[in-house]
Design an enzyme around this catalytic site. Structure first.
Site, PDB file in Angstrom:
ATOM      1  N   GLY B 153       0.760  -1.224   0.024  1.00  0.00           N
ATOM      2  CA  GLY B 153      -0.031   0.038   0.065  1.00  0.00           C
ATOM      3  C   GLY B 153       0.660   1.301  -0.021  1.00  0.00           C
ATOM      4  CB  CYS B 154       0.239   4.659  -1.335  1.00  0.00           C
ATOM      5  SG  CYS B 154      -1.641   4.976  -0.661  1.00  0.00           S
ATOM      6  CE1 TYR B 155      -1.534   8.531   3.929  1.00  0.00           C
ATOM      7  CE2 TYR B 155      -3.269   7.153   3.452  1.00  0.00           C
ATOM      8  CZ  TYR B 155      -2.805   8.298   3.449  1.00  0.00           C
ATOM      9  OH  TYR B 155      -3.635   9.340   3.481  1.00  0.00           O
TER      10      TYR B 155
END
Lengths: 344, 344, 344, 344
Positions: B153-155
C-alpha cells in the site's frame, strides 16, 4: 459607541483583513491608515493597493503622523512585522492610546527567549511586563482592562485552545505533547521569496522549521501557565498549498491516574468551553476540517480517546481567529461591546 | 528479453499510471488490457478513456479473456479494487502466469484482520500463504522467486521505509510510534463521491479515518517482523488538496539504552539503505518535500534527533513508489532485469 | 424595517451564500429554510449541512410548508434548480408573497427558446410575462415594483454589463460580438459528476458547451433590447480550476461611423455607470482580475481601443453579483432600502 | 548514434525539463551543464538545485567553459533568457557546434520588431538570417540541415498549429483572427515577482499584456508566410492558476468564397496533419482540454463550423511542445533520428 481606530501596517495580509472586518463593524470608524514609515513606496491610496476596497474605503496609507493620531484615534492596531512594533508602542501608550499589537513583540515574557528567536534585543521591557496576552478564552478578565494587548500567534491560538482543557484538568503527561500543525500560505505574510512562488507551493507539501519554530515558546509559555508545570511541546509546522487555515493534530499520552468525571472527552470539552461564543466542539468521533472555519472567527475542535493516546484536532482561520478577527474580539472585550460584534 | 504483460483493471488511476510506465519500459510489451468484467461500460478503446494515449496505445480494454491470457501473457498486473483481485488470482496462477497484485488482497497474512477491515471473508487463503510482500528494500530475496506478488500500500511503503532502520537496530520504544501522514487525492482512486469534488477539496485540509485506517495493520505487520516485537502504531491520515504524493511525519521516542554506533541518524540511514537505488537520505537537518519525488519511484527521507524524540519525514509519489512504479520495480526483480529498468 | 424571508432550496451553493449574506443584513430575519420537497434527505439541521453556520443559524431545512410561509414570510427566495422554480411561483404569488427567483425559469421571455435549452415546456407562461429581469443597472425602475423578480444568470450579468454601454451608444457592429468567458467551478452548482472531481479539475482547463450554452439566449435577449437590433453573440464558456469568479473577455468591431463624444472609452464607461454603486471602471489601459471582486457584489470593467477592435474585460463573483448578492441588491430595491445595505 | 550535448542555462524551467527528457533519450549523453556565467550562485551541483535528479544526474552546473565545449559537445541547447542567447551563438557556431536556441533571439526575422519588443538592439544579425524556425509541422525540410535552430515560442506553437490549415487553404478572412490564449504559470519562467506568488495566483485569473504580447509578432510572421498575406492577429494572453499547459481559443470569420473540398473542417485538419506524429485532431464537435496533453509533446486540436464563424481550440504543454520537447523533436530531425525518439 464609536471607536476611532488607526491601523499602522495597513498594507500587509493582516492589515488587509483587519480593514475588511472593521469596515463591517457597527462601532468602528477607521480614522487613519499608516505604513511603518520605513517602507519605500511612501503614501499609497489603499484602494490602489487593494482594488477590492475601491468605492468602499479610499483613505491614503501614509507615514505615521503623531499629531493626527493624538487628535483622531482612540485605539491603534499594529499590523507590523515582528521587531518593528516595539518601536511604536511606547509612544502610543504615552499618548494615552490603547494598543492592540498583532506582532510577536509583546507575547513572550522571557526576553531571552524572545531574543533567541527574533535575533534582536527587546527594546521595551517596561511595557512588555504590562502587556496582556489576548486569548479571550483563557484571559478574558485581564483583557477587559488592557492598555496594551498582545494578540496571540496563529499556531499558538489553535494549539492552545485544542490542548488547554486536558492540561487544566491534569489529564495528560505533560512531556508527551506532540503538535503536528499544517498552515495555509498566508501565515507567512507576503514575503517575496522563491519558496512562496505558485510554482513552488502548488502540488507540494513540506515541513519547515521542524521543532525550532518561533511559535513553540509561545505555546510553552501559555500551556505551562495553564498546567502549572513546565511544558515543552514537540511542534512541527507544515506548509499547505492553500491560502488560509490551520489544522493542528495533537497527540497526547494520558497521565497516570487519568480519570474523567464526565462520560467522554467531548463532554469535557463542551463543558470547558460552554460559554464561549467562538469555540465549537464536534460530536464524539467527528473531527473538524479547515473549510468549517475559513472566513470565520471560530475554532472548531474534535477529540477522541484511543486508549493510552488522546488525539485532538483543532482548526482556525489563521488570518482571522489566528490574527485579525481575534484582534477585533479583543477590542470588543476592551470596549465592553458584545464580544461577537462585527464577527458573526 | 521481452515480457508480455496483461493488465486487468486498466482504467483506474493505478492502471493508467502503469500503462504509462510500461509503454516506456524497454523489456515490456503490453499485450492486453482488461476491465474487471463487471464494470458497466463494456469494451472501451483505452485512448478514448485516456485521450493522452491516442496514437501511443490504441488497445481495446475489454472483459478478461482467459484463452487469450493463456496464449499471450507472461505476467498479469491486477490493478483492481480490493476484494476483487482475489477472484482472479487462483485462475491466473493455475495457468502458470506470474501475478503482481496492486490491491490489498494478498498483503495481510492474518485473515481475521483482513476481514475486519475489508468486511468480507478472504476467498483464497491458500495462495495468500504463498504471496510475497513486494517491498524490495526489505524483501528482495523472496521477490526474486515470487509467483504471486502483493504490491504494498502507499501509506505503508512510505511509513515502513521511514521507520525500519530504527526498529532493525532496536533504537526506539516500539510503543511510541506516531505516524502523521498526508496524502494527495489520487490515493482514493477515482471514487465519485461528494467529498472528492473540486469544491470540497480545493482550499481544504482534513484528517480522515483517524487511527482506524485499513493501512495501519499492514504497517503493524511489517514493522513487527522487522523489530521482532509486536507493534501497534498510532496512524492518522490526512487529505491534501493536491493530486499526487504522500508525506509522513513520524514521531518516535528513543529506547532506554539507546546508543548509536555511528555519529548521526543520517549516517545510520545512509548505511542501512546504502545499496538501494530508490532511497535517498537527506543531509543532516534537511527534510524532504513532496515535489522532490513526484513522478519518480524514489522515497526520500530526512531524520533528526531531538533529545528524547526522533523525527523522521518520508515522501513518495503515492501512485508510483506507492503503487505502479513499485510494481514495475518488483517485475524487474522477478525477471532479473536491472532494478531501475524503465524507472529512471 | 424588518423583512421576514424564506429560502426554498437552501442547501445548494447559492442557498448557502444567500444565508451568509442575509445573516449579516440589518433588515432581514431568516424565518424559514426549505428544500425542494423532492430531495431525499428530508429534514436537515442547516448547521449540519454547513458546519460553518453552527451557533449562528440553527434552523431546520425542511419540506415547504405553505401555511407557515403564508403566516411568517414577506419574501421568498427560490434557490432551486432550473425547471423546478416554476412549480412554486404561482402559489407564492397567489399568497401575496414577493418572490426572487434565482433560477433561469423566468428570465427568457420566449418560451420556445426556453424549451429548446431546458428541454421542458414552460408551465407558468402567465407569470413569466409579468416577471421583472433583475439587472439593477439596466432595469432599476421596474425592479422597484416587481412582485416576481427573475435574478439574472452569472455569465449574462458579467457579459451584459461589459457590453451594454457600447450598444446603447451604437458604437459597435452588432454582428461582431465575441464573448470568451471563463468561470470558476461553483457556477455548476454541486453536481456529483466525474468531470467535477478534484482530480479532473485541478491542473486542467477546458471549454464546454462551445457556442451552445443556455446563457447565450439570455445575453441575446437583453442586449437586443439595449441596442434595438437583433443580436446573436458568439459565446464560449470555459471552466477554470478555481472555486469562484467569472472573467469575460469581449471582442467587438467598431461600427462604421464610429465616433466618440468623449475622449476615451474609459470615460464613456465611467459616465454610463456614474451613479452605480457596484460598477467600477478601471483606469485607461488597466484590466480587472478575478481577485478584485471575489466575495463582493462588484462588477469591475476594463476597456481599450485597438483600432478596429475594442476589447472589454469584465469580472464578477459568480455566486454573488452573478447570483446571491445581486438577489439581495434586488431585494433592497424592491423594499426601498439603501441599495448597498448588507452588501458593502 | 550518441549525441553529446551541452546545456547552457540548465537551472531554469526549460533547462530542468530538457534534462529530464534527455536523461530518457536513447541517443543522448548529457556531457555538460552550464549557467549563463552571469548568475550569482556560481557552480552548483544540479541535484542540489533540483533534488529530484539526485542519484540520476550529479553533474555540476558551472560557468561555460569553451575548451570543454569544443572538446566534448556535438550540440548545445541554449535555455537562456531572451537577449542573452545571442551573445553565445556566434562563438558556438564558430566552433562548429550545432545550436538549438530556446529563447526568442533568433525567431523574429525583422530586427526592428525584435528591438521594439525586447528593448535592445539585435547583436547577431548575420546568424539571425541563417537561423531556421523550428516548427517541424511547417518547416521540417529546412530543420534537417539547420546549424542554428530557433525553437518556437509556446503561444505561437499552439496558435499557429491551430490556425495554419485554414490559412494554407485560404478559407478565412485574414483580418478576422482573434486568439484568446490561456497559459499556466510556468510560461513566465521562474521570475521572483509579487504577481507570481502563490497567494496572488491561486484562486485568480487575469489577462495580461492585452494585445501587446511579444509573441504576437512571431505568430504574425509565421502565419503571414503560410497565407502569403500580411496578417495581424488580435492576441490576448491570460494567466491560469495551474503550472503547465496552454489552451488557445481561436475565432475566425470565413473568407468570402469559402468552400470546403472535404465534408468537414475536422476532415480537412486530419488530412493536413495526416503524417504528423504529434498532432491529434479531435472528433467532430469535441474540443481538447489541457489534461489531454500535459507531460507530452502532443498538440491536440478541435474545430467546429458555426456558420460565419469558425472556432478552433488547440492545447499543448507549454514546457514541452511549447519549449523543451519540441527542441528534442527538432534535434531528432537534425540528426536523422526517428522523430519520436525519447518523446513517446
Amino acid at each position: 459607541m464609536l471607536i476611532n481606530v488607526g491601523i499602522i501596517g495597513a498594507t500587509g495580509h493582516t492589515g488587509e483583513v483587519l480593514i475588511e472586518l472593521l469596515l463591517n463593524h457597527p462601532n468602528v470608524k477607521i480614522a487613519h491608515l499608516y505604513n511603518s514609515g520605513k517602507s519605500s513606496p511612501g503614501s499609497q491610496v489603499i484602494s490602489e493597493v487593494f482594488p477590492k476596497f475601491k468605492n468602499r474605503l479610499d483613505l491614503i496609507c501614509k507615514k505615521p503622523d503623531w499629531a493626527e493620531i493624538k487628535k483622531d484615534c482612540d485605539l491603534v492596531f499594529l499590523a507590523l512585522p515582528h521587531t518593528v512594533s516595539m518601536s511604536f508602542v511606547p509612544k502610543l501608550l504615552a499618548l494615552g492610546k490603547k494598543v492592540i499589537d498583532l506582532s510577536a513583540d509583546y507575547r513572550l515574557k522571557d526576553t531571552l527567549v524572545y531574543e533567541n528567536f527574533y535575533k534582536t534585543a527587546h527594546q521595551d521591557k517596561k511595557n512588555l511586563k504590562e502587556a496582556v496576552y489576548g486569548l479571550p478564552e483563557l484571559n478574558r478578565a485581564k483583557i477587559k482592562s488592557a492598555a496594551l494587548l498582545a494578540n496571540p500567534g496563529c499556531y499558538p491560538t489553535c494549539a492552545i485552545l485544542a490542548i488547554a482543557p486536558l492540561l487544566a484538568l491534569d489529564l495528560v503527561d505533560v512531556d508527551s505533547i506532540i503538535i503536528d500543525a499544517k498552515s495555509g500560505v498566508s501565515g507567512a505574510g507576503k514575503k517575496l521569496e522563491n519558496e512562496y512562488l505558485f510554482s513552488e507551493i502548488q502540488g507540494d507539501f513540506r515541513a519547515y522549521k521542524v521543532n525550532v519554530h518561533q511559535h513553540a515558546p509561545e505555546i510553552n509559555q501559555v500551556l505551562s501557565k495553564v498546567s502549572g508545570k513546565k511544558i515543552q511541546v514537540t511542534f512541527v509546522p507544515h506548509l499547505l498549498p492553500i491560502e488560509r487555515g490551520i489544522l493542528s493534530t495533537v497527540y497526547l499520552k494520558k497521565a497516570s491516574g487519568y480519570k474523567l468525571k464526565v462520560k467522554t472527552l467531548t463532554e469535557l470539552y463542551k463543558n470547558f468551553y460552554k460559554t464561549e461564543p467562538f469555540i465549537r466542539i464536534k460530536p464524539e468521533g467527528v473531527f473538524p476540517r479547515i473549510k468549517d472555519v475559513v472566513k470565520t472567527n471560530f475554532c472548531d475542535i474534535g477529540i477522541k480517546d484511543f486508549g493510552d493516546t488522546i488525539i485532538v484536532i483543532g482548526v482556525i482561520d489563521n488570518l482571522l481567529k489566528g490574527a485579525s478577527s481575534q484582534a477585533v474580539q479583543n477590542m470588543n472585550i476592551m470596549y465592553k461591546l458584545p464580544e461577537t460584534s462585527g464577527l458573526l
